[in-house]
Design a protein around this motif. Structure first.
Motif, PDB file in Angstrom:
ATOM      1  N   ASN A   1       1.131  -1.043   0.298  1.00 56.65           N
ATOM      2  CA  ASN A   1       0.320  -0.180   0.208  1.00 56.65           C
ATOM      3  C   ASN A   1       0.845   0.920   0.070  1.00 56.65           C
ATOM      4  OD1 ASN A   1      -2.648  -1.222   0.431  1.00 56.65           O
ATOM      5  ND2 ASN A   1      -1.977  -2.097   1.609  1.00 56.65           N
TER       6      ASN A   1
ATOM      7  N   HIS B   1      -0.186   8.775  -6.950  1.00 58.99           N
ATOM      8  CA  HIS B   1      -0.624   8.918  -5.577  1.00 58.99           C
ATOM      9  C   HIS B   1       0.015  10.880  -5.265  1.00 58.99           C
ATOM     10  CE1 HIS B   1      -2.667   5.109  -5.875  1.00 58.99           C
ATOM     11  NE2 HIS B   1      -3.568   5.695  -5.376  1.00 58.99           N
TER      12      HIS B   1
ATOM     13  N   PHE C   1      -9.154  12.116  -0.788  1.00 59.25           N
ATOM     14  CA  PHE C   1      -8.549  11.221  -1.053  1.00 59.25           C
ATOM     15  C   PHE C   1      -8.864   9.617   0.264  1.00 59.25           C
ATOM     16  CE2 PHE C   1      -4.933   7.952  -1.248  1.00 59.25           C
ATOM     17  CZ  PHE C   1      -5.232   7.527  -2.862  1.00 59.25           C
TER      18      PHE C   1
ATOM     19  N   ASP D   1     -12.228   9.029  -0.141  1.00 67.52           N
ATOM     20  CA  ASP D   1     -13.174   8.629  -1.133  1.00 67.52           C
ATOM     21  C   ASP D   1     -12.514   6.642  -1.381  1.00 67.52           C
ATOM     22  OD1 ASP D   1     -13.533  10.400  -1.933  1.00 67.52           O
ATOM     23  OD2 ASP D   1     -11.814  10.971  -3.674  1.00 67.52           O
ATOM     24  N   GLN D   2     -11.558   6.615  -0.624  1.00 64.34           N
ATOM     25  CA  GLN D   2     -10.909   4.834  -0.583  1.00 64.34           C
ATOM     26  C   GLN D   2     -11.281   4.238   0.139  1.00 64.34           C
ATOM     27  OE1 GLN D   2      -8.063   4.093  -2.288  1.00 64.34           O
ATOM     28  NE2 GLN D   2      -8.517   6.073  -3.001  1.00 64.34           N
TER      29      GLN D   2
ATOM     30  N   THR E   1     -14.234   4.235  -3.207  1.00 64.45           N
ATOM     31  CA  THR E   1     -13.384   2.733  -4.184  1.00 64.45           C
ATOM     32  C   THR E   1     -12.882   2.087  -3.032  1.00 64.45           C
ATOM     33  OG1 THR E   1     -12.021   4.877  -4.460  1.00 64.45           O
ATOM     34  CG2 THR E   1     -11.274   2.988  -5.473  1.00 64.45           C
TER      35      THR E   1
ATOM     36  N   ASN F   1     -11.341   0.657  -1.142  1.00 63.76           N
ATOM     37  CA  ASN F   1      -9.730   0.056  -0.501  1.00 63.76           C
ATOM     38  C   ASN F   1      -9.407   0.691   0.843  1.00 63.76           C
ATOM     39  OD1 ASN F   1      -6.911  -0.825  -0.834  1.00 63.76           O
ATOM     40  ND2 ASN F   1      -7.217  -0.089  -2.579  1.00 63.76           N
ATOM     41  N   TRP F   2      -9.670   0.012   1.559  1.00 67.50           N
ATOM     42  CA  TRP F   2      -9.281   0.645   2.823  1.00 67.50           C
ATOM     43  C   TRP F   2      -8.027   0.074   3.493  1.00 67.50           C
ATOM     44  CZ3 TRP F   2     -13.610  -1.011   7.606  1.00 67.50           C
ATOM     45  CH2 TRP F   2     -15.270  -0.814   7.374  1.00 67.50           C
TER      46      TRP F   2
ATOM     47  N   LEU G   1      -5.170   1.078   1.736  1.00 66.14           N
ATOM     48  CA  LEU G   1      -4.387   2.292   1.435  1.00 66.14           C
ATOM     49  C   LEU G   1      -4.949   3.390   1.748  1.00 66.14           C
ATOM     50  CD1 LEU G   1      -2.628   2.930  -1.290  1.00 66.14           C
ATOM     51  CD2 LEU G   1      -4.660   2.930  -2.859  1.00 66.14           C
ATOM     52  N   GLY G   2      -6.598   3.932   1.635  1.00 65.49           N
ATOM     53  CA  GLY G   2      -6.851   4.389   2.664  1.00 65.49           C
ATOM     54  C   GLY G   2      -6.586   4.254   4.039  1.00 65.49           C
TER      55      GLY G   2
END
Lengths: 375, 284
Positions: free
Chosen positions: B52, B61, B239, B242-243, B247, B249-250, B252-253
């Motif tokens: 990640n 990113h 961002f 949103d993750q 999106t 994508n926990w 990455l968030g």
């Protein structure tokens, strides 16, 4: 440079804060190279004078001159004058070296010269090797000396000291008084010190200015201030003094015949009075001589040295032990309480007088001060 | 005294429990999540690795991160430049007037900042107060497009965060002994030099804490960017949001969130360093 020209001149200076007079019509000449002390209680305007000279304040009226030039509107950084502040105001984010070097850095002197001058200044105040210490970690006496070095490194025309010793303990204060005086003699820089401590003023200064309520009450040498106060305020502010009310009977050249507490005697005075005028007779406790009536009656020798004809009789109320001396409180027969300071006899180390003793109080003609009556 | 002791214990244990439950454990979970993976079935798959963080180093990113830092840095700078003179004036105003001025700084806090941000759209949009005024004065003939620009986001952030800069600066300047300033002038410093050599270093703790209180929220306040910046995600906060929310994508968030926390940690260290040099207690 004209040496007789006053280094600082205040000409009819007044300062008003929020409608209150801080200074009222003050004129003052400071001589080159002298140690001048401005003495007075808090709020008398003495610090205002210092701030006017330093340039932190501008007068509401009047002018300030340095070296003959009118500087009334000149900013502090352009005056060749430095200040030792009351709580020193050393920069807490700088070490000793940076504090002392600050003035020279502002003048953009070469680095090498600054280093040399700073170690010179620190040697002068006996703080060699303290360059890298943080000022917040120094003792009060050391901070004081850093403040002096920081000011003197700029070789000011005049050094201003705002109650610089008030934060120090008694013993250190005594030592610093001497050190400051010696430093001033050695450097020949004009010092102006502000204090409320008359002992400090007398022990250090060439001249003393006594202030009250934004005005100068008296200016002169410590001796003349102490021995010849010009008014009751000055007399009371510097040291202990006995004040007796009296009435003038007749006046001749330099002398006045005065009735005081039932005594009729000649007193020396520079003032001219008319018969019947009310006056004050001022006597310092250490100028008074006290003998018991019993001793005076029994000892004819004592009668010779003690001028019985200009003495006041009374009763001892109490004695106060002071170490090297003791005070005798005598209630005169007419009701006034006077204090006399006595030294211990070489062969008799006990307090001689006892409460209730009948005594006579006398003094040498000319040691008294006669002042016009004030309410 | 005994009940007092019990009360004290209860309060301490309560606070610790609260902090553990709602601050410490969630942060640990976020930290752990940032090293996990995601799959179609689960938000979080326990497949461990630094991937990640690697993904955060992508150009795309990094661009978001850098532009977010740039934007927040600009907001912080504007706040500092605006707040410093104001705080200095505030610290030198007489006490009775000073309280009125302080109240004016604090009053906007009484309204929810989301509401205040929406209120700004009424001022900035093409038929808003600012455009109408400029047209009325004849300065412009066509409405300016102010909404949904980076400028609008900066303005919104500055407006929201300015008090967080003013208050620590005011506290530092109010504590500053004026005699230091006089001493500097006395030693030959011009007002400008005295300011840089004495006032700025001595108020540095206030400057640093003010900058932190503006810079960090400036990275994360996604709703300001949403309302005033439109669809373009400009802040790291957008961002992260949103993750998690779109999106999905926990991990990455979580990694982005941990990065933000680490950034905050570094700034705290810098702050402590600046106060330790002054030999003062840190006051945040």
């Amino acid at each position: 440079m004209n040496d007789s020209l006053p280094v600082i001149q205040l000409h009819t200076v007044s300062k008003v804060y929020d409608g209150q007079w801080a200074l009222r019509d003050v004129s003052l000449n400071v001589r080159r190279g002298e140690f001048l002390t401005i003495l007075g209680p808090s709020g008398c305007g003495k610090t205002t004078i210092l701030r006017l000279i330093a340039g932190f304040e501008t007068p509401s009226a009047g002018t300030v001159s340095i070296d003959g030039h009118d500087v009334t509107a000149l900013a502090p950084e352009h005056r060749n004058i430095n200040t030792v502040f009351q709580s020193y105001a050393l920069f807490p984010h700088m070490n000793v070296f940076e504090n002392v070097a600050f003035g020279l850095r502002m003048k953009q002197r070469p680095k090498e010269e600054i280093r040399r001058e700073v170690s010179e200044a620190l040697r002068m105040v006996q703080l060699e090797g303290f360059e890298n210490r943080m000022v917040t970690k120094l003792s009060g006496g050391q901070q004081q000396r850093v403040a002096i070095a920081r000011a003197l490194i700029n070789r000011p025309l005049v050094l201003l000291l705002d109650e610089p010793l008030s934060a120090l303990d008694y013993r250190l204060r005594k030592q610093m008084q001497l050190d400051l005086k010696h430093l001033q003699r050695k450097l020949g820089i004009t010092f102006i010190l502000v204090t409320h401590d008359q002992e400090e003023a007398f022990s250090m200064s060439d001249r003393v200015v006594v202030m009250n309520n934004g005005q100068i009450e008296q200016m002169g040498t410590p001796t003349s201030i102490y021995e010849e106060p010009q008014n009751l305020y000055v007399a009371r502010f510097v040291g202990e003094i006995n004040i007796l009310e009296a009435k003038v009977v007749e006046q001749s050249e330099g002398r006045a015949r005065v009735q005081v507490q039932g005594l009729d005697a000649f007193m020396r005075t520079k003032h001219v009075f008319a018969p019947g005028d009310k006056v004050h007779i001022l006597l310092r406790p250490e100028d008074l001589r006290v003998e018991t009536l019993k001793d005076l009656a029994e000892d004819p020798d004592l009668e010779d040295t003690f001028s019985r004809e200009r003495s006041l009789t009374g009763t001892v109320e109490e004695t106060i032990y002071k170490g090297a001396t003791y005070d005798v409180a005598v209630r005169l027969d007419q009701g006034t309480l006077v204090m006399a300071t006595e030294f211990f006899n070489e062969d008799d180390e006990t307090v001689y007088f006892r409460a209730g003793d009948r005594v006579a109080v006398s003094w040498v003609e000319g040691w008294e001060v006669v002042l016009p009556y004030e309410n | 005294m005994k009940t007092n002791g019990f009360f004290k214990q209860a309060v301490i244990i309560g606070s610790i429990a609260w902090m553990a439950l709602f601050a410490f454990i969630p942060n640990i979970l976020v930290g752990l999540a940032s090293f996990c993976s995601t799959s179609a079935q689960n938000f979080i798959e326990p497949v461990w690795g630094f991937h990640n963080y690697g993904q955060l180093m992508d150009q795309a990113h990094l661009d978001i991160l850098l532009s977010s830092l740039r934007l927040s840095g600009l907001v912080t700078l504007i706040c500092l430049v605006v707040a410093y003179p104001f705080a200095a004036i505030l610290a030198r105003t007489r006490k009775d007037k000073r309280n009125t001025l302080l109240l004016l700084v604090i009053i906007p806090f009484w309204t929810n900042s989301l509401v205040r941000t929406y209120a700004m759209t009424a001022m900035l949009n093409s038929s808003g107060i600012v455009n109408n005024l400029l047209i009325f004065l004849g300065i412009i003939s066509e409405p300016l497009a102010m909404m949904y620009t980076p400028g609008a986001v900066v303005l919104g952030l500055v407006y929201t965060l300015l008090p967080f800069m003013i208050l620590p600066l005011y506290a530092a300047l109010e504590r500053l002994d004026r005699r230091y300033l006089e001493a500097a002038r006395d030693l030959g410093a011009s007002p400008w030099k005295a300011f840089w050599r004495v006032v700025v270093p001595l108020t540095m703790p206030g400057i640093v804490s003010g900058c932190m209180l503006v810079f960090l929220p400036g990275i994360g306040m996604f709703y300001v960017s949403d309302v005033l910046g439109g669809a373009r995600a400009m802040l790291l906060g957008n961002f992260i949001r949103d993750q998690f929310l779109s999106t999905r994508n926990w991990p990455l968030g979580a990694a982005a969130s941990v990065t933000l926390t680490a950034l905050m940690g570094i700034m705290l260290l810098l702050y402590w360093h600046s106060t330790r040099r002054l030999g003062q207690d840190s006051a945040l």
